[in-house]
Write an enzyme that holds these catalytic residues in place. Structure first.
Site, PDB file in Angstrom:
ATOM      1  N   CYS A  55       0.835  -1.204   0.000  1.00  0.00           N
ATOM      2  CA  CYS A  55       0.000   0.000   0.000  1.00  0.00           C
ATOM      3  C   CYS A  55       0.865   1.247   0.000  1.00  0.00           C
ATOM      4  O   CYS A  55       2.005   1.225   0.464  1.00  0.00           O
ATOM      5  CB  CYS A  55      -0.857   0.031   1.259  1.00  0.00           C
ATOM      6  N   TYR A  79      -5.378 -13.100  -5.061  1.00  0.00           N
ATOM      7  CA  TYR A  79      -4.841 -12.717  -3.739  1.00  0.00           C
ATOM      8  C   TYR A  79      -5.589 -13.488  -2.651  1.00  0.00           C
ATOM      9  O   TYR A  79      -6.781 -13.291  -2.458  1.00  0.00           O
ATOM     10  CB  TYR A  79      -5.019 -11.211  -3.611  1.00  0.00           C
ATOM     11  N   HIS A  98      -3.116 -12.258   3.992  1.00  0.00           N
ATOM     12  CA  HIS A  98      -3.233 -11.172   4.976  1.00  0.00           C
ATOM     13  C   HIS A  98      -4.547 -11.176   5.757  1.00  0.00           C
ATOM     14  O   HIS A  98      -4.864 -10.194   6.435  1.00  0.00           O
ATOM     15  CB  HIS A  98      -3.058  -9.803   4.277  1.00  0.00           C
ATOM     16  N   ASP A 148       3.223 -10.448   8.642  1.00  0.00           N
ATOM     17  CA  ASP A 148       3.987 -10.328   7.399  1.00  0.00           C
ATOM     18  C   ASP A 148       4.950  -9.138   7.498  1.00  0.00           C
ATOM     19  O   ASP A 148       6.128  -9.249   7.157  1.00  0.00           O
ATOM     20  CB  ASP A 148       3.003 -10.143   6.235  1.00  0.00           C
TER      21      ASP A 148
END
Ligand code: ADP
Ligand code: SF4
Length: 687
Positions: free
Chosen positions: A31, A170, A173, A266
């Site tokens: 991001c 994806y 997360h 992560d």
């Protein structure tokens, strides 16, 4: 001695399905706080990574549909064809430097709040959304699943049209529908998408197949997959279902981008995960299970570690988000034998905090990050000096070091004076606290650069006063003299009613603790600062055997650190250290043996044993020298960093950088031109 052969494996091309990466440096999706809201800035940031030599440069997560609306966060957006031109800005910028552009398509399922779109939230099963909001997601029926597959397919086609070379599915997360379907604690379906792992993996498989069918002729298909949720038996584990998923999907994607979940695991901070390469133990089996290239992360900044990971067969591509933020030019620096010029990430997660706060990314180590387009800053180039003049920088904290370095890079003669016996200011002091050793990288990188420059003179043990500055005869002076923690307990919670501190009470500041004082216990640490420092001080004192009471007017310990993804770890550590935590309490009185606090809601007072107190509230700016030099005829006299406005280390570095860039820039220009803005196009046909 630099041996190019040692690092040659990093520069081998890698075939990824129908495309080829020119080397093994892979900027994984991260991001930026720019996304669809600030597309020009986003494109320039990614273009800078490509210029810095990354073979693959990825977007951040990019929403495929209004039912996956992450507003108010500024992620990528590809809801329909009107989003294509903004993303094409990015692919053009990346391609200009010979890198591949990757897009991380996402449907966020019950992680999306849909606050903008007001669409119903979609989930594998009926459940609350993952953020603490009064909203639930609904179990997707077969029609929803068919629709989702169509949205993903359409988005993949639009991504291809926008010029992307790699298209992601994806499942990581804890933030995406594909992963939510995989996890038994989120998927209680009884149809062919629930129950057995084969069923739970079905959606990911279908998305991979759909994406390949739609764009696989020209685009590589990547799967970003969280192989371990780091929840032990309460979640997916690499050794069990994580491995089984890789086995089930083995050669279906063209690229396996593997990591651990959630984001805080992560992107672990150095305070809680000091070891770079910390994900290797989870990744290492993947390459044995698939024939397709594997990319992995883990704050990889050391070229030797990168080479060793290739040699050991852990990964094929060196993945990086934060290391590429702290230094977008890592690949070029390695290639050109400039390894000691790498600006290493310190693992502080101020970058992540920007995303959480919905503002453009900022980085402690790299003040140009996020400023490529709006301020036109380049991490490697800075405009040369206009005149051959001498400059003096007083203070060698993060602001002074950065200011001195950039002035030196511009070609000015620079004298740097530091009162202390060592350079580094607050980063040096703070790096000696538990878990903050990596903070010293802020000083190490800059000192290494400064020491190699003939136009820089550096002096320690040189506390300058106004007379000494005058004696030096240097007309351009930057004062990065920092700040000192106040000891009267005044801060945002106590401004209306300052605490009573008995003159004989033993009261200390963070500066005292950093200079080695260990107060008697029981010691109260009062935190009105709310990031890491008070928590770290409490930890240090507990480790020194003191009984510690941690008092905060907020309802969480170190509440700002929610944004740096550390809050629950900090609170857990304090609990593990048997620190007595008292939230929602405002400091009222400190006496010789006791302290009084008042409940922030009811004002009800309570007393505690307290032989000494450490007050972490506010800082005084160190402006004595500035006051004495004002009006003495210096051509330039500027306060920089904490001396101008106490804040984060990142703020001090930024201020030092900006002061050096703006030096000799006409004031009117610097004042008018704060930064460029991306303003909504109000023409009717722009809707
Ligand atoms: P910042 O975060 O703004 O860089 P720091 O507090 O980290 O500020 O650093 C300020 C540095 O300035 C400290 O190392 C301090 O010793 C030094 N300093 C303060 N006043 C003087 C002075 N008069 N002469 C030389 N050094 C000074
Ligand atoms: Fe690393 Fe901190 Fe920069 Fe993020 S902000 S890239 S963690 S140095």
């Amino acid at each position: 001695m630099f041996d190019a052969q040692v690092y040659a494996p990093l520069f081998e091309p890698v075939r990824l399905g129908p495309v080829t990466a020119k080397n093994r440096f892979y900027q994984v999706p991260h991001c930026t706080g720019l996304g669809h809201v600030r597309p020009r800035a986003e494109a320039a940031l990614r273009g800078m990574k490509a210029e810095g030599g990354w073979g693959v440069v990825s977007t951040q997560e990019t929403e495929i549909h209004p039912t996956s609306d992450l507003s108010p966060y500024a992620e990528g957006r590809l809801w329909d064809a009107r989003d294509v031109p903004a993303l094409r800005l990015m692919t053009d910028a990346v391609h200009e430097h010979g890198a591949l552009a990757a897009i991380q398509l996402v449907h966020n399922g019950n992680h999306a709040t849909n606050l903008l779109s007001r669409a119903p939230v979609l989930a594998p099963s009926d459940m609350s959304i993952s953020t603490a909001q009064p909203k639930q997601g609904r179990a997707m029926d077969k029609a929803d699943i068919r629709a989702l597959r169509q949205w993903h397919r359409d988005a993949a086609l639009r991504a291809k049209e926008a010029g992307f070379d790699i298209v992601y599915v994806y499942a990581g997360h804890g933030m995406t529908l594909a992963q939510h379907f995989l996890l038994p604690h989120m998927n209680s379906r009884s149809d062919e998408y629930g129950g057995s792992l084969e069923n739970r993996v079905r959606l990911t498989r279908e998305l991979l197949e759909d994406t390949r069918d739609a764009v696989g002729d020209t685009c590589a298909i990547a799967l970003r997959f969280a192989i371990d949720e780091m929840q032990g038996p309460d979640g997916m584990q690499a050794a069990e279902e994580g491995r089984a998923v890789v086995e089930l999907l083995a050669d279906l994607p063209d690229i396996w981008d593997v990591n651990v979940s959630d984001w805080s695991n992560d992107s672990a901070t150095t305070r809680f995960q000091p070891q770079d390469g910390y994900q290797n133990e989870y990744l290492s089996f993947v390459k044995q299970t698939t024939n397709k290239p594997v990319v992995g992360v883990g704050r990889l900044t050391s070229p030797d570690m990168m080479v060793s990971m290739l040699r050991k067969g852990i990964v094929d591509l060196i993945g990086a988000a934060r290391p590429s933020i702290a230094d977008p030019f890592i690949p070029r620096k390695i290639e050109e034998g400039r390894i000691d010029e790498i600006r290493e990430c310190i693992g502080c997660n101020i970058c992540a905090a920007s995303d959480a706060l919905g503002v453009p990314i900022r980085c402690t180590q790299n003040p140009t990050m996020g400023e490529e387009w709006r301020r036109g800053w380049h991490p490697e180039y800075i405009s040369p000096r206009k005149r051959a003049v001498e400059t003096l920088v007083v203070g060698s904290g993060p602001a002074g070091l950065e200011c001195a370095l950039q002035l030196a890079r511009r070609g000015y003669e620079v004298t740097l004076a530091e009162a202390d016996p060592e350079f580094g200011g607050r980063v040096l002091r703070e790096s000696r606290l538990p878990g903050l050793a990596a903070w010293s990288r802020v000083a190490d990188y800059r000192l290494n650069e400064l020491r190699q420059r003939a136009n820089v003179q550096m002096f320690t043990n040189s506390a300058l006063d106004a007379a000494q500055v005058a004696e030096l005869g240097i007309p351009h002076v930057f004062l990065a003299t920092g700040s000192s923690w106040r000891s009267d307990g005044l801060g945002r919670s106590t401004r209306r009613r300052p605490p009573q501190i008995k003159p004989s009470a033993k009261v200390f500041t963070p500066d005292d603790i950093m200079s080695g004082v260990v107060p008697d216990g029981p010691v109260m640490v009062y935190d009105d600062d709310h990031i890491y420092l008070a928590g770290v001080i409490a930890e240090k004192l507990a480790l020194a055997g003191r009984k510690v009471v941690f008092v905060t007017p907020e309802s969480l310990v170190s509440c700002f650190s929610v944004n740096t993804l550390e809050q629950y770890r900090i609170q857990a550590r304090l609990i593990e250290l048997d620190i007595d935590i008292r939230c929602n309490q405002v400091l009222h009185m400190v006496g010789d043996h006791e302290a009084t606090v008042a409940c922030g809601f009811s004002a009800r007072q309570s007393e505690m044993d307290c032989a000494s107190a450490v007050l972490v509230t506010e800082r005084h700016r160190n402006t004595t020298l500035f006051g004495a030099l004002r009006g003495t005829g210096l051509e330039t006299l500027e306060l920089v960093g904490d001396a101008a406005a106490p804040g984060l280390i990142a703020d001090a570095v930024f201020a030092g950088h900006r002061a050096a860039r703006d030096f000799e820039r006409p004031k009117s220009e610097a004042e008018q031109d704060w930064f460029r803005r991306e303003i909504t196009d109000l023409r009717e046909d722009a809707i």
